[in-house]
Design a protein around this motif. Structure first.
Motif, PDB file in Angstrom:
ATOM      1  N   SER A  87      74.603   0.761 136.904  1.00  0.00           N
ATOM      2  CA  SER A  87      74.916  -0.644 136.624  1.00  0.00           C
ATOM      3  C   SER A  87      74.522  -1.028 135.195  1.00  0.00           C
ATOM      4  N   GLU A  88      73.449  -0.428 134.677  1.00  0.00           N
ATOM      5  CA  GLU A  88      73.031  -0.715 133.302  1.00  0.00           C
ATOM      6  C   GLU A  88      74.035  -0.156 132.297  1.00  0.00           C
ATOM      7  N   TYR A  89      74.615   0.992 132.607  1.00  0.00           N
ATOM      8  CA  TYR A  89      75.646   1.553 131.730  1.00  0.00           C
ATOM      9  C   TYR A  89      76.875   0.656 131.717  1.00  0.00           C
ATOM     10  N   LYS A  90      77.239   0.154 132.879  1.00  0.00           N
ATOM     11  CA  LYS A  90      78.404  -0.734 132.961  1.00  0.00           C
ATOM     12  C   LYS A  90      78.166  -2.008 132.153  1.00  0.00           C
ATOM     13  N   GLU A  91      76.968  -2.576 132.277  1.00  0.00           N
ATOM     14  CA  GLU A  91      76.632  -3.775 131.502  1.00  0.00           C
ATOM     15  C   GLU A  91      76.697  -3.476 130.003  1.00  0.00           C
ATOM     16  N   ALA A  92      76.166  -2.327 129.603  1.00  0.00           N
ATOM     17  CA  ALA A  92      76.192  -1.947 128.186  1.00  0.00           C
ATOM     18  C   ALA A  92      77.629  -1.767 127.711  1.00  0.00           C
ATOM     19  N   ALA A  93      78.477  -1.183 128.552  1.00  0.00           N
ATOM     20  CA  ALA A  93      79.883  -0.987 128.180  1.00  0.00           C
ATOM     21  C   ALA A  93      80.567  -2.339 127.972  1.00  0.00           C
ATOM     22  N   VAL A  94      80.329  -3.284 128.873  1.00  0.00           N
ATOM     23  CA  VAL A  94      80.925  -4.618 128.739  1.00  0.00           C
ATOM     24  C   VAL A  94      80.389  -5.308 127.482  1.00  0.00           C
ATOM     25  N   TYR A  95      79.090  -5.263 127.294  1.00  0.00           N
ATOM     26  CA  TYR A  95      78.453  -5.912 126.150  1.00  0.00           C
ATOM     27  C   TYR A  95      78.985  -5.323 124.839  1.00  0.00           C
ATOM     28  N   ASN A  96      78.941  -4.000 124.727  1.00  0.00           N
ATOM     29  CA  ASN A  96      79.365  -3.349 123.490  1.00  0.00           C
ATOM     30  C   ASN A  96      80.857  -3.535 123.236  1.00  0.00           C
ATOM     31  N   ALA A  97      81.658  -3.407 124.280  1.00  0.00           N
ATOM     32  CA  ALA A  97      83.114  -3.593 124.119  1.00  0.00           C
ATOM     33  C   ALA A  97      83.420  -5.020 123.678  1.00  0.00           C
ATOM     34  N   GLU A 125      92.256  -6.270 129.311  1.00  0.00           N
ATOM     35  CA  GLU A 125      91.617  -6.419 130.614  1.00  0.00           C
ATOM     36  C   GLU A 125      90.274  -7.154 130.501  1.00  0.00           C
ATOM     37  N   LEU A 126      89.555  -6.937 129.407  1.00  0.00           N
ATOM     38  CA  LEU A 126      88.273  -7.625 129.226  1.00  0.00           C
ATOM     39  C   LEU A 126      88.501  -9.122 128.994  1.00  0.00           C
ATOM     40  N   GLN A 127      89.503  -9.466 128.198  1.00  0.00           N
ATOM     41  CA  GLN A 127      89.815 -10.883 127.968  1.00  0.00           C
ATOM     42  C   GLN A 127      90.308 -11.545 129.251  1.00  0.00           C
ATOM     43  N   ASP A 128      91.092 -10.833 130.059  1.00  0.00           N
ATOM     44  CA  ASP A 128      91.521 -11.379 131.352  1.00  0.00           C
ATOM     45  C   ASP A 128      90.327 -11.617 132.255  1.00  0.00           C
ATOM     46  N   TRP A 129      89.385 -10.683 132.255  1.00  0.00           N
ATOM     47  CA  TRP A 129      88.176 -10.797 133.073  1.00  0.00           C
ATOM     48  C   TRP A 129      87.339 -11.997 132.636  1.00  0.00           C
ATOM     49  N   TYR A 130      87.219 -12.185 131.330  1.00  0.00           N
ATOM     50  CA  TYR A 130      86.480 -13.328 130.789  1.00  0.00           C
ATOM     51  C   TYR A 130      87.251 -14.639 130.933  1.00  0.00           C
ATOM     52  N   GLY A 131      88.570 -14.549 130.859  1.00  0.00           N
ATOM     53  CA  GLY A 131      89.374 -15.762 130.827  1.00  0.00           C
ATOM     54  C   GLY A 131      89.303 -16.453 129.474  1.00  0.00           C
ATOM     55  N   LYS A 132      89.067 -15.658 128.431  1.00  0.00           N
ATOM     56  CA  LYS A 132      88.902 -16.219 127.081  1.00  0.00           C
ATOM     57  C   LYS A 132      89.255 -15.162 126.048  1.00  0.00           C
ATOM     58  N   GLU A 133      89.848 -15.614 124.941  1.00  0.00           N
ATOM     59  CA  GLU A 133      90.168 -14.734 123.820  1.00  0.00           C
ATOM     60  C   GLU A 133      88.876 -14.382 123.080  1.00  0.00           C
ATOM     61  N   LEU A 134      88.628 -13.120 122.854  1.00  0.00           N
ATOM     62  CA  LEU A 134      87.408 -12.700 122.169  1.00  0.00           C
ATOM     63  C   LEU A 134      87.436 -13.045 120.683  1.00  0.00           C
ATOM     64  N   GLU A 149      75.986 -14.724 130.287  1.00  0.00           N
ATOM     65  CA  GLU A 149      76.336 -15.559 131.443  1.00  0.00           C
ATOM     66  C   GLU A 149      77.230 -14.781 132.408  1.00  0.00           C
ATOM     67  N   LYS A 150      78.172 -14.056 131.858  1.00  0.00           N
ATOM     68  CA  LYS A 150      79.105 -13.287 132.685  1.00  0.00           C
ATOM     69  C   LYS A 150      78.416 -12.073 133.316  1.00  0.00           C
TER      70      LYS A 150
END
Length: 163
Positions: A87-97, A125-134, A149-150
């Motif tokens: 789960s920590e790797y997944k969080e790091a992947a989301v954060y870094n991406a 896919e990350l922007q869809d997941w967030y619902g916001k343009e990065l 927050e996410k």
């Protein structure tokens, strides 16, 4: 009294000279956002960004795909701590991406190789997941608060990685 006045004036001039030598017009460090609007082909900028993200100490190398669109990168991490949970790797992947896609305009995908775990995320896919343009983020603090927050909801993170 004359010597005292000379000493005082000499000291005062010295202080003025030394304070004049220090720069008061230094630009504040913009941190990661100094790389905003970088491109995947700018190896230096990409590496500088990665070196300031999570697990930077374990960052080994990056391979950039710049020949054909969509452009992306594969980031290799080594010597990972065996106690780190998936789960920590997944969080790091989301954060870094999130940072990579926010700062590098033409980055469309990223693969994270954390020795035993590999994750691929696309900007779309990350922007869809967030619902916001990065690309809308303009500073680190704003982006970091948004990401944190996410990341509070582990079930949402799992949902992002469901294939």
């Amino acid at each position: 009294m004359k010597n005292f006045t000379k000493y005082f004036l000499s000291s005062f001039i010295l202080v003025l000279f030394l304070s004049g030598c220090s720069s008061t017009t230094e630009q504040p460090n913009e941190g990661l956002f100094e790389y905003k609007e970088s491109f995947i082909g700018d190896n230096s900028a990409v590496v500088h960004i990665i070196e300031q993200l999570r697990y930077a100490e374990q960052f080994e190398k990056v391979s950039l795909e710049t020949k054909t669109e969509p452009y992306g990168m594969t980031i290799q991490y080594e010597h990972m701590d065996a106690a780190i949970e998936e789960s920590e790797y997944k969080e790091a992947a989301v954060y870094n991406a999130s940072y990579l896609f926010t700062l590098i305009d033409n980055a469309e995908w990223v693969v994270f190789n954390f020795e035993d775990y590999t994750y691929k995320l696309s900007k779309l896919e990350l922007q869809d997941w967030y619902g916001k343009e990065l690309n809308d983020f303009t500073n680190e603090e704003e982006l970091d608060v948004f990401i944190q927050e996410k990341l509070k909801d582990e079930s949402e993170i799992q949902q992002l990685f469901v294939e």
